[in-house]
Design an enzyme around this catalytic site. Structure first.
Site, PDB file in Angstrom:
ATOM      1  N   ALA A 160      -1.535  13.891  -5.393  1.00 25.69           N
ATOM      2  CA  ALA A 160      -2.989  13.779  -5.397  1.00 25.69           C
ATOM      3  C   ALA A 160      -3.592  15.044  -6.000  1.00 25.69           C
ATOM      4  CB  ALA A 160      -3.500  13.577  -3.977  1.00 25.69           C
ATOM      5  N   GLU A 232       3.745   1.848  -0.006  1.00 26.93           N
ATOM      6  CA  GLU A 232       3.255   2.018   1.365  1.00 26.93           C
ATOM      7  C   GLU A 232       1.760   2.199   1.249  1.00 26.93           C
ATOM      8  OE1 GLU A 232       1.472   3.634   4.198  1.00 26.93           O
ATOM      9  OE2 GLU A 232       2.798   5.373   4.041  1.00 26.93           O
ATOM     10  N   CYS A 266      -2.595   6.368   7.348  1.00 32.41           N
ATOM     11  CA  CYS A 266      -2.486   4.916   7.206  1.00 32.41           C
ATOM     12  C   CYS A 266      -1.980   4.276   8.481  1.00 32.41           C
ATOM     13  CB  CYS A 266      -1.546   4.574   6.051  1.00 32.41           C
ATOM     14  SG  CYS A 266      -2.142   5.068   4.421  1.00 32.41           S
TER      15      CYS A 266
END
Length: 463
Positions: A160, A232, A266
């Site tokens: 990221a 994922e 998550c």
């Protein structure tokens, strides 16, 4: 040439800026990693295991500096960052110990006794591209990297853009541990280059952790190129509190999970579906517990909840809460935003059709949902496009295990506890939470060629 910068979400100050790769440098890096992998796959399983042990030792040696860097780049508390680095060392040691046995040739019994030998062997695919998120900047990488290296693969890391320092630190860690150069290279490129990277002939497989929308695009690109993927993705799975649950235990575990990583996980608990008999008691205790949490500087020891990783993410979370309240949810505590900070929040009387029920709330917001029966609670739990991690709370643990195994739709389920990844257990989701598995023996087999070999020994007897 463009730059990639990391900004401290607590102070708002730029920590560092890095030159983005141009096409010439990018091609050079990909070529170097490809060559390094071809050499690495010739090393013995024991040599790879020893390299992972050295990597674990280096992680522990640099734990303090690595944790501080993660806290500064994305806002997680220092305590949680230190735990994350330790978990990375654990997964390296796990595959160092167990990986060789997972990769040895497996011989089938010679049932027809005609001299035919049959076995299965595992060969590395080559270079794996990892497109990783910011929320666990080390763990997300190492849970794929440790088994990938053990299997003989090399890695390209497109991390990221708000955690470039962590990405470069991982690259340096491998060198500090004595691994060969170019076993993992960080690619300082914008997300817009992801498709071209996936399509590049050096890349043989892709692993991605992130949003469902981004996962669909990556899967489509990789599918067109016929390249293996493990995805994922998001999660908004439920923790079901049955009529006979221990409320105090349930609240303790649910609050811990909901605030994990400042609520930015998550697999963190998000929807809490509670039998109406226990609803008032559960909601009151959760509200009290959330109100006691200390929000502040992630580097301070007393801080329970740090800032959200970016201001735009905090804005999105606030909008979801506001819309849920407009549709009838009851604000029981929190709901306050200050730049990158969002207060621990409890929304009561949440129902389907509200963002707090239907969408993923990526921050410290708990959605409490009333169910008239245990069966309705399970139905509501499965009424989601996601299927990553779920839990059930009950004093009857055998019944809880049966519900977790047979009725809850998720890749991982817990009974009387919160869901967490474990190097020894497969990790991944179903439905819009993705496919494929990381960790355990399933994870190491995702990025290998599982090859069947049959040897006819008849020629030996004809000499």
């Amino acid at each position: 040439m463009s730059k990639i910068s990391s900004v401290n979400p607590y102070t708002g100050k730029t920590l560092a800026s890095y030159e983005a790769f141009d096409l010439t440098r990018l091609d050079s890096v990909l070529d170097s990693v490809d060559k390094a992998q071809q050499h690495w796959q010739q090393t013995s399983l024991q040599d790879r295991a020893n390299a992972l042990r050295d990597l674990a030792a280096q992680l522990r040696k640099q734990q303090g500096a690595l944790a501080k860097l993660a806290s500064e780049e994305m806002g997680k508390t220092l305590v949680s960052a230190e735990a994350e680095v330790e978990k990375c060392a654990w997964v390296c040691e796990y595959y160092a110990e167990q990986g060789p046995a997972m990769l040895v040739d497996e011989y089938l019994p010679d049932e027809d006794s005609n001299g035919v030998e049959r076995f299965v062997c595992y060969q590395p695919l080559g270079v794996v591209l990892a497109i990783m998120p910011w929320n666990f900047p080390y763990w997300q990488v190492f849970r794929f990297l440790a088994p990938a290296l053990m299997a003989g693969n090399a890695a390209l890391l497109k991390h990221a853009s708000n955690v470039p320092g962590c990405a470069l630190a991982i690259e340096k860690l491998l060198l500090d541990a004595g691994l060969p150069e170019n076993m993992l290279r960080t690619l300082l490129v914008p997300g817009s280059r992801a498709a071209a990277l996936i399509e590049h002939p050096v890349v043989k497989a892709v692993t991605f952790t992130g949003s469902t929308d981004a996962g669909r695009k990556i899967a489509a690109t990789a599918g067109k190129a016929l390249k293996k993927t493990v995805l994922e993705l998001g999660g908004s799975d439920a923790y079901v509190v049955l009529e006979d649950a221990d409320v105090k235990l349930a609240v303790e575990k649910c609050v811990t999970s909901r605030l994990l990583n400042n609520g930015q996980s998550c697999i963190a608990a998000k929807r809490f579906i509670v039998h109406t008999k226990l609803y008032g008691e559960f909601a009151a205790q959760m509200t009290e517990a959330m109100n006691k949490k200390v929000v502040g500087d992630p580097l301070a020891k007393e801080t329970d909840v740090g800032p959200q990783a970016r201001e735009d993410l905090c804005e999105d979370l606030a909008a979801q809460v506001t819309e849920s309240i407009r549709l009838g949810a009851v604000l029981m505590c929190g709901g306050e935003r200050d730049k990158t900070f969002y207060s621990p929040t409890v929304l009561g009387e949440v129902r389907p059709g509200m963002p707090a029920f239907d969408d993923e709330l990526f921050g410290p917001v708990a959605a409490v949902i009333r169910a008239r029966s245990d069966d309705e609670a399970i139905t509501l739990a499965n009424q989601s496009m996601f299927g990553l991690g779920a839990a059930v709370f009950t004093r009857d643990t055998r019944r809880g295990a049966k519900i977790a195994a047979e009725r809850l739709q998720a890749g991982a389920c817990a009974v009387n506890d919160f869901v967490k990844s474990d190097p020894r257990m497969p990790f991944g989701g179903i439905k819009a939470s993705g496919y494929g598995r990381e960790l355990g023996r399933f994870g190491i087999h995702e990025f290998v060629n599982i090859k069947a070999v049959v040897v006819n020994g008849e020629a030996d007897h004809n000499e």
